[in-house]
Design a protein around this motif. Structure first.
Motif, short mmCIF file in Angstrom:
data_model
loop_
_atom_site.label_atom_id
_atom_site.label_comp_id
_atom_site.label_asym_id
_atom_site.label_seq_id
_atom_site.Cartn_x
_atom_site.Cartn_y
_atom_site.Cartn_z
N GLY A 1 29.75 54.39 14.90
CA GLY A 1 30.34 53.52 15.92
C GLY A 1 31.53 52.72 15.45
N ALA A 2 31.53 51.45 15.84
CA ALA A 2 32.70 50.58 15.61
C ALA A 2 32.90 50.27 14.13
CB ALA A 2 32.53 49.29 16.41
N ARG A 3 31.89 50.52 13.30
CA ARG A 3 32.04 50.21 11.87
C ARG A 3 32.92 51.23 11.14
NH1 ARG A 3 26.96 46.61 10.35
NH2 ARG A 3 27.45 46.44 8.14
N LEU A 4 33.15 52.36 11.81
CA LEU A 4 33.91 53.43 11.16
C LEU A 4 35.34 52.97 10.84
CD1 LEU A 4 32.84 56.26 10.61
CD2 LEU A 4 34.00 57.01 12.69
N PRO A 5 35.81 53.16 9.60
CA PRO A 5 37.15 52.68 9.26
C PRO A 5 38.24 53.38 10.09
CG PRO A 5 35.96 53.40 7.28
CD PRO A 5 35.11 53.75 8.46
N ALA A 6 39.23 52.58 10.52
CA ALA A 6 40.33 53.12 11.34
C ALA A 6 41.06 54.23 10.59
CB ALA A 6 41.29 51.99 11.70
N ALA A 7 41.25 54.05 9.28
CA ALA A 7 42.00 55.05 8.51
C ALA A 7 41.28 56.39 8.49
CB ALA A 7 42.23 54.55 7.09
N LEU A 8 39.95 56.35 8.50
CA LEU A 8 39.18 57.59 8.50
C LEU A 8 39.37 58.31 9.84
CD1 LEU A 8 37.25 58.75 6.29
CD2 LEU A 8 35.37 58.01 7.73
N LYS A 9 39.36 57.50 10.93
CA LYS A 9 39.55 58.08 12.27
C LYS A 9 40.93 58.71 12.39
CE LYS A 9 37.42 54.40 14.46
NZ LYS A 9 37.16 53.49 15.53
N SER A 10 41.94 58.04 11.84
CA SER A 10 43.28 58.62 11.99
C SER A 10 43.45 59.85 11.10
CB SER A 10 44.39 57.59 11.76
OG SER A 10 44.25 57.00 10.50
N GLN A 11 42.79 59.87 9.93
CA GLN A 11 42.83 61.08 9.10
C GLN A 11 42.15 62.24 9.82
OE1 GLN A 11 44.35 61.81 6.31
NE2 GLN A 11 45.17 59.77 5.93
N LEU A 12 41.05 61.94 10.51
CA LEU A 12 40.33 62.98 11.24
C LEU A 12 41.19 63.51 12.38
CD1 LEU A 12 37.65 64.51 11.74
CD2 LEU A 12 36.95 62.62 13.20
N ALA A 13 41.82 62.60 13.10
CA ALA A 13 42.67 63.00 14.23
C ALA A 13 43.80 63.91 13.73
CB ALA A 13 43.25 61.76 14.92
N ARG A 14 44.32 63.61 12.56
CA ARG A 14 45.40 64.41 12.00
C ARG A 14 44.95 65.84 11.70
NH1 ARG A 14 49.43 62.53 7.07
NH2 ARG A 14 50.29 64.60 6.84
N VAL A 15 43.76 65.97 11.13
CA VAL A 15 43.23 67.31 10.83
C VAL A 15 42.95 68.06 12.14
CG1 VAL A 15 41.32 68.61 9.80
CG2 VAL A 15 42.28 66.64 8.60
N GLU A 16 42.37 67.35 13.12
CA GLU A 16 42.07 67.99 14.41
C GLU A 16 43.34 68.53 15.07
OE1 GLU A 16 38.04 65.71 15.99
OE2 GLU A 16 39.96 64.65 16.09
N GLN A 17 44.38 67.72 14.98
CA GLN A 17 45.65 68.12 15.58
C GLN A 17 46.22 69.35 14.86
OE1 GLN A 17 48.50 65.00 15.38
NE2 GLN A 17 49.35 65.46 17.40
N ALA A 18 46.12 69.34 13.54
CA ALA A 18 46.67 70.46 12.77
C ALA A 18 45.90 71.75 13.05
CB ALA A 18 46.62 70.12 11.28
N LEU A 19 44.60 71.62 13.32
CA LEU A 19 43.79 72.82 13.62
C LEU A 19 44.10 73.33 15.03
CD1 LEU A 19 40.37 71.77 12.07
CD2 LEU A 19 41.71 73.75 11.38
N GLY A 20 44.62 72.45 15.87
CA GLY A 20 45.06 72.84 17.21
C GLY A 20 43.94 72.94 18.21
#
Ligand code: SAT
Ligand code: MN
Length: 590
Positions: free
Chosen positions: A571-590
């Motif tokens: 939930g909300a405890r998840l670090p923002a930097a981890l979420k943005s790193q994840l979003a970056r990988v998701e985007q790269a995978l398409g």
């Protein structure tokens, strides 16, 4: 009855807190005798002789395995019990979804009932220990009270145990209180409780490994990870190994893998003949304490002084050093024996078992002769490649961090994270097939972030944030990689030979860390092309190496979606930097 130390040597100065605690435990558990362990060779000899007489230790073939013994566990007590392991913080959310939680007052009451009179007729051993070199400011101390002499013998090998530790505790005042009783070895009356806010561990009902040797997983990982967060360092489930290249330069690598996934073998790797000039030095095989140094690098000590390693599979071909290391002065637990009283295990490649790990005549219908989680306890000094820097008070500087799991499919042989932040995501996304090191089903893939799922003493979300914070303090952070030595084809054949040949992958990593090696970018990280790896002298088909280095985009999209779902529980405890790193990988995978 007096609880003063046995007066074999001049009395050390005693911490009043230790004596008061030992006295309160004595009153609770009501032992017949109290023995303060001094850690001398004479004491070890005497305890060994005592266990031989009682039948709890069996002396093995003295000619082939000098000074080696066998211990057999209760058949219900052969692995860590994660479902009975609790982190008891005042607030449930501090333990996190990754831990079983119990309110401290409830856990204390439950354990007090179990401990009441539990040592009647037994000896209470007071086991003072130091995790880390005796003179290191990075080391930490503990005292384990136990009613198992087998546990004392293991602790004497795995930690710096005895009077020097007691002296250090008297001087510094701080120590972890670990109370252990084997109870009746009843799985229904078995608990491993951690109170990180009180620096306390309470374990009941098991005599095995990580449940009972409280300096190991309970202290050096669960309690230490919690302490490390408040103090700005990391306590990790990692081996530490020094690799000297043919130019004579040594780099240290720390690598996290789940239990029974080859950490001891990687830490003791033997270079293949086709890579002359390489040398390997073991610093540790299971646990690393990592501290940001004044020079902006990350420095590591091994808090342990011995190995509690998996026996099956060890042979002169897979790891000659490990095989020779356990041929003398070794305590075996739950292996089989041959007619002439030599220890035997699956994968040994010689000899014939006549008695299985439970002491029954060996019958293949009953399963393997040695338990798949059978173990050796051996001093690190038995290892011919033991690093002379293992005792350095400041530790060794780490050039690369490796995360890995046991995956039949998906995860390529190796990939490199872009930077520390991405590396934290790579570590958090580790998943691995379960092994016999913990009770439960074997071979099912489960999430095991940083190989710390069973060992992190607090909420994983806070742990990942702590990793990010530590990285931010490093001007020269280690490079972060992910490996998978366990890829198979559809017929179940391993694609990569593993063991000594893993050095080919490690050599590429070290070249990457110094900026010399080539890699190509993919959505999940940077990978070598087959020609970027030193494959000289290796019998591997081009098709296999291509498969090992392939990133299957569709399968990864599915994997990352699953991981995203898993992260949702934080939930909300998840670090923002981890979420943005994840979003970056998701985007790269398409
Ligand atoms: O039982 S231990 O935790 O000591 C060994 C392991 O599972 O890693
Ligand atoms: Mn381990």
């Amino acid at each position: 009855m007096a609880t003063a130390p046995n007066a074999l040597l001049p009395l050390p100065k005693l911490s009043p807190e230790v004596t008061a605690w030992v006295e309160s435990v004595r009153q609770l558990t009501q032992p017949a005798a109290v023995h303060w362990c001094e850690g001398s060779a004479a004491e070890i000899k005497q305890l060994t002789a005592q266990l031989e007489t009682s039948g709890e230790l069996i002396r093995l073939n003295e000619k082939e395995f000098p000074n080696c013994h066998l211990a057999r566990s209760n058949p219900s007590d052969v692995a860590r019990v994660e479902h009975l392991t609790f982190v008891c913080t005042s607030r449930k959310e501090d333990a996190g979804p990754n831990n079983n939680w119990m309110a401290p007052a409830e856990a204390h009451a439950k354990m007090r009932d179990l401990y009441q009179g539990c040592m009647k007729g037994r000896t209470l051993y007071v086991v003072p220990y130091c995790m880390g070199p005796l003179d290191s400011p990075l080391s930490r101390y503990g005292v384990e009270i136990t009613d198992s002499a087998y546990v004392v013998l293991n602790m004497a090998t795995m930690t710096r145990m005895g009077r020097p530790a007691l002296d250090l505790i008297a001087r510094t005042g701080t120590f972890v209180k670990g109370l252990h009783s084997i109870g009746e070895l009843d799985p229904n009356r078995r608990f491993i409780m951690h109170f990180p806010e009180e620096l306390q561990i309470q374990s009941f009902g098991s005599g095995y490994g990580g449940n009972a040797l409280l300096g190991k997983k309970c202290h050096a990982l669960r309690i230490a990870s919690y302490q490390a967060r408040t103090e700005g360092w990391l306590a990790e489930h990692m081996l530490i190994v020094g690799l000297q290249n043919p130019k004579g330069e040594t780099h240290y690598v720390a690598a996290a893998f789940p239990s029974a996934c080859g950490k001891t073998n990687l830490a003791m790797l033997i270079p293949p003949e086709s890579m002359p000039g390489w040398k390997v030095f073991t610093v540790g095989d299971d646990i690393a304490w990592l501290h940001p140094g004044p020079d902006g690098r990350l420095w590591a000590i091994n808090p342990e002084s011995g190995y509690f390693g998996v026996v099956p599979g060890t042979n002169p071909d897979t790891n000659r050093n490990a095989y020779n290391m356990i041929r003398h002065d070794t305590l075996f637990t739950n292996v089989a024996v041959t007619a002439d009283n030599q220890p035997w295990w699956e994968g040994l490649k010689s000899g014939t078992p006549v008695t299985d790990w439970q002491g029954r005549p060996y019958d293949p219908k009953n399963g393997p002769a040695a338990h798949p989680n059978s173990r050796f306890t051996v001093s690190a000094r038995n290892n011919p490649d033991y690093s002379p820097h293992s005792e350095d008070a400041k530790g060794v500087p780490i050039s690369a961090i490796i995360f890995g799991g046991r995956r039949r499919t998906l995860a390529p042989l190796v990939y490199q994270a872009r930077d520390w932040e991405h590396g934290v995501l790579v570590g958090a996304s580790v998943a691995s097939e379960t092994t016999a090191a913990a009770t439960g089903q074997v071979g099912v893939v489960r999430r095991d972030p940083m190989a710390m799922q069973p060992f992190c003493g607090y909420n994983f979300a806070d742990y990942w944030q702590h990793w990010l914070n530590v990285g931010a303090k490093l001007s020269k952070p280690p490079q972060i990689f992910h490996v998978n030595w366990f890829r198979r084809d559809e017929a179940g054949r391993f694609l990569w030979p593993g063991f000594g040949d893993n050095l080919r992958v490690l050599a590429w990593m070290l070249d990457r860390a110094t900026g010399a090696a080539h890699a190509h970018e993919t959505a999940i990280g940077s990978l070598p092309l087959p020609e970027d790896l030193n494959l000289a002298g290796l019998d591997i088909s081009p098709a296999d190496i291509t498969e090992l280095l392939r990133v299957d985009t569709d399968a990864w999209r599915h994997e990352i979606a699953e991981f995203h779902k898993y992260l949702g529980q934080y939930g909300a405890r998840l670090p923002a930097a981890l979420k943005s790193q994840l979003a970056r990988v998701e985007q790269a995978l398409g």
